[in-house]
Scaffold this motif. Structure first.
Motif, PDB file in Angstrom:
ATOM      1  N   TYR B  61      -6.346  10.799  23.268  1.00 56.36           N
ATOM      2  CA  TYR B  61      -7.497   9.911  23.472  1.00 56.36           C
ATOM      3  C   TYR B  61      -7.937   9.859  24.930  1.00 56.36           C
ATOM      4  O   TYR B  61      -8.918   9.196  25.255  1.00 56.36           O
ATOM      5  CB  TYR B  61      -7.186   8.507  22.944  1.00 56.36           C
TER       6      TYR B  61
ATOM      7  N   VAL C  26      -9.903   6.007  25.574  1.00 57.24           N
ATOM      8  CA  VAL C  26     -11.195   6.161  24.894  1.00 57.24           C
ATOM      9  C   VAL C  26     -12.334   5.787  25.835  1.00 57.24           C
ATOM     10  O   VAL C  26     -13.346   6.502  25.940  1.00 57.24           O
ATOM     11  CB  VAL C  26     -11.234   5.286  23.613  1.00 57.24           C
ATOM     12  N   SER C  29     -12.846   8.369  28.545  1.00 53.36           N
ATOM     13  CA  SER C  29     -13.414   9.614  28.016  1.00 53.36           C
ATOM     14  C   SER C  29     -14.929   9.527  27.925  1.00 53.36           C
ATOM     15  O   SER C  29     -15.624  10.546  27.939  1.00 53.36           O
ATOM     16  CB  SER C  29     -12.834   9.906  26.625  1.00 53.36           C
ATOM     17  N   ILE C  30     -15.454   8.309  27.794  1.00 50.37           N
ATOM     18  CA  ILE C  30     -16.905   8.106  27.677  1.00 50.37           C
ATOM     19  C   ILE C  30     -17.517   7.758  29.028  1.00 50.37           C
ATOM     20  O   ILE C  30     -18.588   8.227  29.378  1.00 50.37           O
ATOM     21  CB  ILE C  30     -17.188   6.991  26.640  1.00 50.37           C
ATOM     22  N   LEU C 122     -16.147   6.062  17.546  1.00 50.22           N
ATOM     23  CA  LEU C 122     -15.470   7.353  17.432  1.00 50.22           C
ATOM     24  C   LEU C 122     -15.866   7.999  16.099  1.00 50.22           C
ATOM     25  O   LEU C 122     -16.320   7.329  15.179  1.00 50.22           O
ATOM     26  CB  LEU C 122     -13.947   7.177  17.498  1.00 50.22           C
ATOM     27  N   ASP C 123     -15.638   9.297  16.002  1.00 51.09           N
ATOM     28  CA  ASP C 123     -16.069  10.009  14.791  1.00 51.09           C
ATOM     29  C   ASP C 123     -15.330   9.532  13.546  1.00 51.09           C
ATOM     30  O   ASP C 123     -15.913   9.399  12.479  1.00 51.09           O
ATOM     31  CB  ASP C 123     -15.854  11.517  14.971  1.00 51.09           C
ATOM     32  N   ARG C 132      -9.574   0.752  19.006  1.00 55.21           N
ATOM     33  CA  ARG C 132      -9.707   2.141  19.460  1.00 55.21           C
ATOM     34  C   ARG C 132     -11.011   2.779  18.979  1.00 55.21           C
ATOM     35  O   ARG C 132     -11.694   3.454  19.755  1.00 55.21           O
ATOM     36  CB  ARG C 132      -8.533   2.947  18.914  1.00 55.21           C
ATOM     37  N   ASP C 133     -11.342   2.553  17.727  1.00 56.66           N
ATOM     38  CA  ASP C 133     -12.399   3.335  17.070  1.00 56.66           C
ATOM     39  C   ASP C 133     -13.786   2.753  17.262  1.00 56.66           C
ATOM     40  O   ASP C 133     -14.779   3.480  17.196  1.00 56.66           O
ATOM     41  CB  ASP C 133     -12.100   3.441  15.570  1.00 56.66           C
ATOM     42  N   PRO C 137     -15.136   2.284  22.312  1.00 56.59           N
ATOM     43  CA  PRO C 137     -16.307   3.136  22.593  1.00 56.59           C
ATOM     44  C   PRO C 137     -17.603   2.334  22.751  1.00 56.59           C
ATOM     45  O   PRO C 137     -18.444   2.696  23.576  1.00 56.59           O
ATOM     46  CB  PRO C 137     -16.357   4.092  21.387  1.00 56.59           C
TER      47      PRO C 137
END
Lengths: 260, 260, 260
Positions: B61, C26, C29-30, C122-123, C132-133, C137
């Protein structure tokens, strides 16, 4: 020395109530570029002795110009003083309660100022949370380059404290356990340079050890051992175990080394 | 792949003694721009298995080029090796004790180097705290762009470890509990793609469940359930409760799935 | 108001399993420039009331434009909604479960949006880890300047919750303990402006106190006291001790103030 933008925290505030996060918010509101690093916020409540030792073991690993904020502060709200200390390489902010005793002991020269200038405090000062209202904003302003002298008058009658020293006899050293870490390792006040690794025996409570080992792996799993720990002092440990629990030893208990 | 300046920590060092803060100080002394992120410093002491699983669930992640430092190191001070591993997207620094086993299992290609070059260590190496003396400075130098090959020779005889796999029979899967998280959820080694959510029953210890649910809210408060957890494996939970305590189940115990 | 790049976390995720570290991965990463600050990740599991209070005490100490992410989420995976809220000075992301009740109560104007736009998720969305998901994000995209309206439709039927208020009588105030902090201090819902420090007596359980003190140091070691705490409410404490344990008082119990 100029501040480098790094501010460390050493407190007994824990992480459940948001106290530490609030202090970071206060700092970032004053200096958005500050970088706050937690040394520990899980000191035993109001344990100044543990705070002093953890600070001693930690501060010098940070880059020159780091500001160390130590808030173990049972006297919050009373007339205990708050100090800013500048040594050759670091800044410290702490209550005047001996939590900086190793700093005073380790450094030949330093300046000590009593924090009194409310310009650098939050507007409202609570009775119970000076970490938020005084320590954090003072640290933030210090990190922006405000000189130490701006925070208040220099003082010389601060609490220096005493460093517990072992008793050194002809064929014997009598020291004590000064800290128990989270692995249960028993850290003594007997420094590495006082002991000869081949020719000694070590005793603490009911445990007797034939000398120092080079590595935990030198004894069997679950067996006690003595070793020079990472802060340069004799430690008593149990391989893959918890020496404090297994040997029933507490902080303050005597550790005796006899030379053969 | 270039390092991106992010260094993560996964340790069993806790937060009471300043160990993690010291490592951050060492890193910032070498690379003032590094950004350290804690994955966890509260692994059960010396629990390599838990460390391996938390790392497996976490590392991907982070952005490409992140350096993951995993220090669960009961062999510190012995002749156990320290490894730097480079995969397609990440760097890892860890003792050679299987804590990276999922990394080796998940990645088709990677380079493994034994860390030997003392140029990148602190000047003094203690017997008990290589996190400070070796892992942290190596991570910092890696984050500055020092190539993996500079840290030591490539090795192939590192400890790969084994990934516990469930036994798959015609109408049955026999797996086990591999992790219990802080909510008491029991994470198994039975992956989502092995199970059909409609046509099965799940048993563990004295608990028997009629199949998988879509959400904790599908059962009453305090009731047990099975669900596909966030890492893609079957988990046994108790809604608004602690399954580990309530169902008296431990890591390592069998979980059996029968297809109807 | 523009986001300032700071994202805070308030969760019950603990630090043993890597959940918080994963959320930071996460986010980075963005938005590699985001600065994540932990308010607390050690809330009692699924304790929305404690989360609401800690958030209330903390959020306003952060700079304007900070994004506060509050994930105490027993309804994860059910059809409970996720909200983004924009007030005059801050952004909030939280489940629609009253954890933001003080925010709604404290702010005259705000916009509430239901998070539905999967572009910012997230996908893959798990059933158990929306922190997290979804939360992480969405926070990261918000920190990059995505307007609140992009995340979903404005809603007005969110859960406002109720703020527990003391009963105010002619010569008496009947309040209660709403939080117990890590030092064991008992925080009530009786605000400072309701009490006159000279002319009152305070009782809770078997403890009776003659009025408010100015500092912990005003009573002897181990003695109980009442003081205006750092969030502006009456607190009952024990000097250098744990009031919750020593006085056997729990959250929810009555605290009564009588004016003489």
């Amino acid at each position: 020395m100029q501040p480098n933008g790094i501010i460390t925290f050493l407190t007994d505030f824990g992480d459940a109530d948001g106290f530490v996060g609030i202090m970071k918010g206060v700092i970032l509101s004053i200096n958005a570029q500050a970088k706050v690093v937690d040394i520990s916020n899980s000191l035993p409540p109001q344990d100044i002795e543990a705070g002093a030792l953890v600070l001693h073991n930690s501060y010098k690993y940070f880059p020159k110009g780091t500001i160390h904020v130590a808030v173990v502060d049972p006297g919050v709200g009373s007339d205990r003083r708050i100090l800013v200390v500048q040594t050759k390489n670091y800044f410290f902010i702490a209550p005047d309660n001996q939590i900086l005793k190793h700093i005073f002991y380790n450094n030949e020269t330093f300046t000590v100022v009593e924090v009194l200038n409310k310009t650098y405090f939050l507007d409202e000062i609570s009775r119970t949370f000076h970490g938020r209202d005084i320590f954090a904003p003072v640290a933030a302003h210090l990190s922006l380059g405000v000189p130490v002298s701006k925070f208040g008058p220099e003082v010389t009658d601060f609490e220096r404290g005493e460093i517990s020293q072992p008793v050194i006899l002809a064929k014997k050293i009598i020291g004590k356990i000064v800290h128990i870490d989270k692995f249960g390792n028993l850290i003594t006040n007997i420094s590495a340079d006082l002991v000869n690794k081949k020719l000694l025996s070590i005793s603490a409570g009911l445990t007797s050890l034939p000398g120092l080992v080079d590595s935990y792996a030198d004894v069997g799993l679950g067996k006690p051992l003595a070793i020079i720990g990472s802060s340069g002092f004799v430690e008593i440990s149990v391989r893959n175990g918890n020496a404090g629990e297994q040997l029933s030893l507490q902080r303050g208990e005597t550790v005796q080394i006899e030379f053969n």
